[in-house]
Design a protein around this motif. Sequence first.
Motif, PDB file in Angstrom:
ATOM      1  N   PRO A  61       1.330  -1.055   0.275  1.00  0.00           N
ATOM      2  CA  PRO A  61       0.131  -0.376  -0.228  1.00  0.00           C
ATOM      3  C   PRO A  61       0.625   1.656  -0.119  1.00  0.00           C
ATOM      4  O   PRO A  61       1.590   1.144   0.330  1.00  0.00           O
ATOM      5  N   SER A  62       0.715   2.544  -0.971  1.00  0.00           N
ATOM      6  CA  SER A  62       0.979   3.454  -1.017  1.00  0.00           C
ATOM      7  C   SER A  62       0.497   4.387   0.388  1.00  0.00           C
ATOM      8  O   SER A  62       1.696   5.387   0.569  1.00  0.00           O
ATOM      9  N   SER A  63      -0.159   3.885   0.859  1.00  0.00           N
ATOM     10  CA  SER A  63      -0.132   4.687   2.320  1.00  0.00           C
ATOM     11  C   SER A  63      -0.678   4.265   3.173  1.00  0.00           C
ATOM     12  O   SER A  63      -1.009   2.835   3.530  1.00  0.00           O
ATOM     13  N   GLY A  64      -0.120   4.557   4.849  1.00  0.00           N
ATOM     14  CA  GLY A  64      -0.111   3.195   5.472  1.00  0.00           C
ATOM     15  C   GLY A  64      -1.164   3.567   6.426  1.00  0.00           C
ATOM     16  O   GLY A  64      -1.438   2.420   7.870  1.00  0.00           O
ATOM     17  N   GLU A  65      -2.729   4.338   6.220  1.00  0.00           N
ATOM     18  CA  GLU A  65      -3.928   5.042   6.970  1.00  0.00           C
ATOM     19  C   GLU A  65      -4.554   3.843   7.346  1.00  0.00           C
ATOM     20  O   GLU A  65      -4.633   3.808   8.404  1.00  0.00           O
ATOM     21  N   ASP A  66      -4.594   2.456   6.721  1.00  0.00           N
ATOM     22  CA  ASP A  66      -5.415   1.574   7.216  1.00  0.00           C
ATOM     23  C   ASP A  66      -4.608   0.668   7.095  1.00  0.00           C
ATOM     24  O   ASP A  66      -4.968  -0.729   6.921  1.00  0.00           O
ATOM     25  N   GLY A  71     -10.775  -3.476  12.050  1.00  0.00           N
ATOM     26  CA  GLY A  71     -11.968  -2.737  11.349  1.00  0.00           C
ATOM     27  C   GLY A  71     -12.580  -1.491   9.816  1.00  0.00           C
ATOM     28  O   GLY A  71     -12.872  -2.139   9.491  1.00  0.00           O
ATOM     29  N   ARG A  72     -10.695  -2.233   9.502  1.00  0.00           N
ATOM     30  CA  ARG A  72     -10.551  -1.501   8.279  1.00  0.00           C
ATOM     31  C   ARG A  72      -9.667  -2.056   7.348  1.00  0.00           C
ATOM     32  O   ARG A  72      -9.202  -3.866   7.738  1.00  0.00           O
ATOM     33  N   THR A  73     -10.378  -2.217   5.956  1.00  0.00           N
ATOM     34  CA  THR A  73      -9.951  -2.845   5.208  1.00  0.00           C
ATOM     35  C   THR A  73      -9.017  -2.715   3.881  1.00  0.00           C
ATOM     36  O   THR A  73      -9.323  -1.642   3.555  1.00  0.00           O
ATOM     37  N   ILE A  74      -7.594  -2.469   3.179  1.00  0.00           N
ATOM     38  CA  ILE A  74      -7.010  -1.848   1.954  1.00  0.00           C
ATOM     39  C   ILE A  74      -7.520  -2.229   1.065  1.00  0.00           C
ATOM     40  O   ILE A  74      -7.615  -3.229   0.384  1.00  0.00           O
ATOM     41  N   PRO A  75      -8.106  -1.394   0.544  1.00  0.00           N
ATOM     42  CA  PRO A  75      -8.998  -1.303  -0.830  1.00  0.00           C
ATOM     43  C   PRO A  75      -7.614  -1.640  -1.835  1.00  0.00           C
ATOM     44  O   PRO A  75      -6.675  -1.408  -2.041  1.00  0.00           O
ATOM     45  N   SER A  76      -8.716  -2.533  -2.717  1.00  0.00           N
ATOM     46  CA  SER A  76      -7.448  -3.014  -4.055  1.00  0.00           C
ATOM     47  C   SER A  76      -7.245  -1.922  -4.774  1.00  0.00           C
ATOM     48  O   SER A  76      -6.421  -2.000  -6.174  1.00  0.00           O
ATOM     49  N   ASP A 153      -5.313  -6.782   4.019  1.00  0.00           N
ATOM     50  CA  ASP A 153      -5.528  -6.440   2.423  1.00  0.00           C
ATOM     51  C   ASP A 153      -6.178  -7.124   1.529  1.00  0.00           C
ATOM     52  O   ASP A 153      -6.808  -8.092   2.457  1.00  0.00           O
ATOM     53  N   SER A 154      -7.032  -6.206   0.911  1.00  0.00           N
ATOM     54  CA  SER A 154      -7.468  -7.030   0.145  1.00  0.00           C
ATOM     55  C   SER A 154      -7.179  -7.860  -0.843  1.00  0.00           C
ATOM     56  O   SER A 154      -7.893  -8.492  -2.070  1.00  0.00           O
ATOM     57  N   ILE A 155      -6.102  -8.123  -1.043  1.00  0.00           N
ATOM     58  CA  ILE A 155      -5.362  -7.842  -2.001  1.00  0.00           C
ATOM     59  C   ILE A 155      -3.980  -9.468  -1.801  1.00  0.00           C
ATOM     60  O   ILE A 155      -3.198  -9.543  -1.039  1.00  0.00           O
ATOM     61  N   VAL A 156      -3.707 -10.845  -2.583  1.00  0.00           N
ATOM     62  CA  VAL A 156      -2.118 -11.287  -1.635  1.00  0.00           C
ATOM     63  C   VAL A 156      -0.945 -10.339  -2.601  1.00  0.00           C
ATOM     64  O   VAL A 156      -1.216  -9.911  -3.960  1.00  0.00           O
TER      65      VAL A 156
END
Length: 208
Positions: A61-66, A71-76, A153-156
Amino acid sequence: MKVQIDGWENGGTIPGKFAFGVPASEGHVALSDNISPAISWSGAPAGTKSFAIICHDPDVPSSGEDVNQEGRTIPSTLPRVDFYHWVQLDIPASVTRLEEGAAGKGVVAKGKAPGKNAHGISGLNNYTDWFAGDPDMGGDYGQYDGPCPPWNDSIVHHYHFTVYALDVETLGLQGKFGGPEALAAMEGHILAKGSVVGKYSLNPDVPA
């Protein structure tokens, strides 16, 4: 060039013993064996004077916010960046295999020393940046440290182990350098390259 890793086929799932983190029985992540895999290569062209190995994950991820937030998921759709796990240069042309554990065994708090080693010279991997400012783990991380993608994370994640055949015995890098500096130094010197990719995930809802 053909590259082979003992432990998984190209495109397969990386076994947990080669990872920095594995799913935990309680919580999300536990530290793993973090062993560097055995890697071999063949088919280098005439004129090869050294080899280099770079392992990177382009799915970070380019941002570490999530990242790793309950309770959060890193969007694809989030833009992704490179994370370097292994930067090994100046491997002699006579060497065509590194055995399992040759670049590290176990998670070492504050990192394994970069610099000259039995196989050439090691640069910094990006755990140096990840743990910066952590009083228990912060330090210079050289040699190999394996996968530990965000557990939400939402991706492999895909880990590219690339071996480069170079037309120079040394790239002349010293001190603190990482993957980008190594790749820049290789420009104009690459005779051939080959890769093996492994997949890894710590999100039980997104298995590798």
